[in-house]
Design an enzyme around this catalytic site. Structure first.
Site, PDB file in Angstrom:
ATOM      1  CB  CYS B  10      -0.926   0.017   1.212  1.00  0.00           C
ATOM      2  SG  CYS B  10      -0.073   0.075   2.783  1.00  0.00           S
ATOM      3  CB  CYS B  13       4.381  -0.600   2.184  1.00  0.00           C
ATOM      4  SG  CYS B  13       2.915  -1.284   2.945  1.00  0.00           S
TER       5      CYS B  13
END
Lengths: 338, 77
Positions: B10, B13
């Site tokens: 996502c 991250c």
């Protein structure tokens, strides 16, 4: 803990309350004396609305995100999992829904969190209670509801959101759907090297809360302002009662229609609530609007796609079905009561 | 030294990877950041919330994205 920090934060809080207290007279003075617009005109109404609501909502947002950020430093998914691990279903559902509100959660972590909970022996239904309440009862939604509609609507949203999370989780637990987990889920064994709990002092907690404000407010402020601008336009220009025929109480089909439209829509709370405000003001029924909002925030297609990696289709459908049913019930209940 | 960023891919991250690289530059360390995105591998670390940072096999934190200075401090210690 650095004492100096409190000497900065406390006066800031006092200043906050002082400004908040005088926002209304200030915005009226700005709109009707400085600009100067006529309070009787549509433009005057729209501008006064915008000038008052924007600082009000942003100030509330900063305060509440800070407060929630601070509270969240006391909760971690690991700690929540430990709390829920030994609980029986009914009590577990209630606790999971409550913990879902305060435990930091991002929907991209839904899968590891789900696996972690199931692995630790948290019952499936209790895990679902957490997964429903975490996105649906969110602090940004609560602040906006409180700021725009007052504590009654905000309280209703909190209470019914929790009730749906508890009820839907309990029902899903009864349905015994464990066989619809992807087979590898139950084989996954979590490593024993689980992250240790960090030791935080008050200084760290305040740092985290400030970081939360920067992150969340930085992300949503544009949506909030855009939403309020739309709301202001509708407030000033759309005739009263326009929505009553389509989303009013007498239109029984409007509740399921609101849910059907809401589920595939994905928006954060900041984007959807000013729209909701506009709908309500122009005659839409509270239950219908509440159902729409819950369907948009609480049930999202992207999250279902993420969860599909651990849940087979029947379980996904049961999940969506039970939650949607709960939302429908809430919608009808409110249209009946109010 | 081995540095891994755990995350299913996502936005957060990616942000953690970028900031970790910046922190390594700040410390003048020539280490490549390894991304771990397989959910089973992530679970093997005992991590439930992503993104998380792992230095030499030890989980430093999970579920948040600290700023570059804090990351540098964490990596240095």
């Amino acid at each position: 803990m650095k004492l100096r920090r409190w000497f900065v934060l406390l006066p800031l809080l006092v200043v906050w309350f002082f400004i908040y207290r005088f926002l209304k007279p200030f915005s009226e003075w700005l709109t009707f004396s400085v600009l100067p617009l006529d309070p009787a005109t549509r433009l005057g109404q729209a501008v006064a609305f915008f000038v008052y609501d924007t600082p009000k909502v942003l100030m509330l947002l900063v305060l509440v995100v800070f407060g929630v950020g601070l509270i969240r430093t006391f909760f971690t998914p690991e700690r929540t999992r430990r709390t829920l691990a030994g609980k029986r279903e009914t009590v577990g559902n209630v606790m999971a829904a409550l913990l879902g509100v305060v435990t930091p959660f991002c929907s991209c972590s839904a899968v590891p969190l789900f696996l972690g909970f199931v692995e630790a022996g948290v019952p499936l239904g209790v895990t679902f209670s957490f997964l429903i309440s975490a996105p649906m009862v969110n602090e940004v939604a609560l602040v906006l509801l409180f700021g725009l509609f007052g504590w009654k609507v905000a309280g209703l949203y909190l209470a019914t959101g929790l009730a749906i999370a508890i009820g839907a989780g309990w029902v899903l637990g009864r349905l015994r759907l464990e066989k619809h987990l992807e087979p590898w889920v139950l084989e996954t064994r979590q490593g024993a090297v689980a992250a240790e709990d960090e030791r935080l002092n008050w200084n760290d907690r305040l740092d985290r809360a400030q970081q939360a404000v920067r992150e969340i407010v930085g992300k949503v402020w544009l949506y909030v302002i855009a939403g309020i601008a739309v709301g202001a336009g509708i407030h000033g220009y759309v005739p009263d009662g326009l929505m009553a025929g389509i989303m009013g109480k007498q239109a029984w089909w409007s509740v399921p229609a609101a849910v059907l439209v809401g589920v595939p829509m994905y928006s954060n709370a900041a984007g959807i609530i000013p729209v909701v405000q506009a709908l309500l003001e122009k005659g839409a029924a509270l239950g219908t609007v509440l159902a729409f909002m819950m369907a948009v925030i609480g049930l999202s297609l992207p999250e279902m796609v993420i969860l599909r990696r651990v849940l087979k289709m029947p379980l996904i459908l049961a999940f969506v079905g039970v939650v949607a049913f709960g939302i429908l019930a809430v919608g009808y209940l409110f249209n009946l009561v109010f | 030294m081995k540095i891994q960023v755990l995350g299913t891919g996502c936005a957060k991250c990616g942000e953690l990877t970028t900031r970790t690289e910046a922190a390594l530059k700040q410390l003048n360390l020539e280490v490549t950041v390894e991304k771990v995105s397989d959910i089973r591998e992530i679970m093997a670390f005992g991590v439930m919330s992503t993104p998380a940072l792992v230095v030499d096999g030890k989980v430093c934190f999970a579920g948040r994205v600290p700023n570059v200075d804090e990351l540098a401090k964490i990596i240095a210690s």
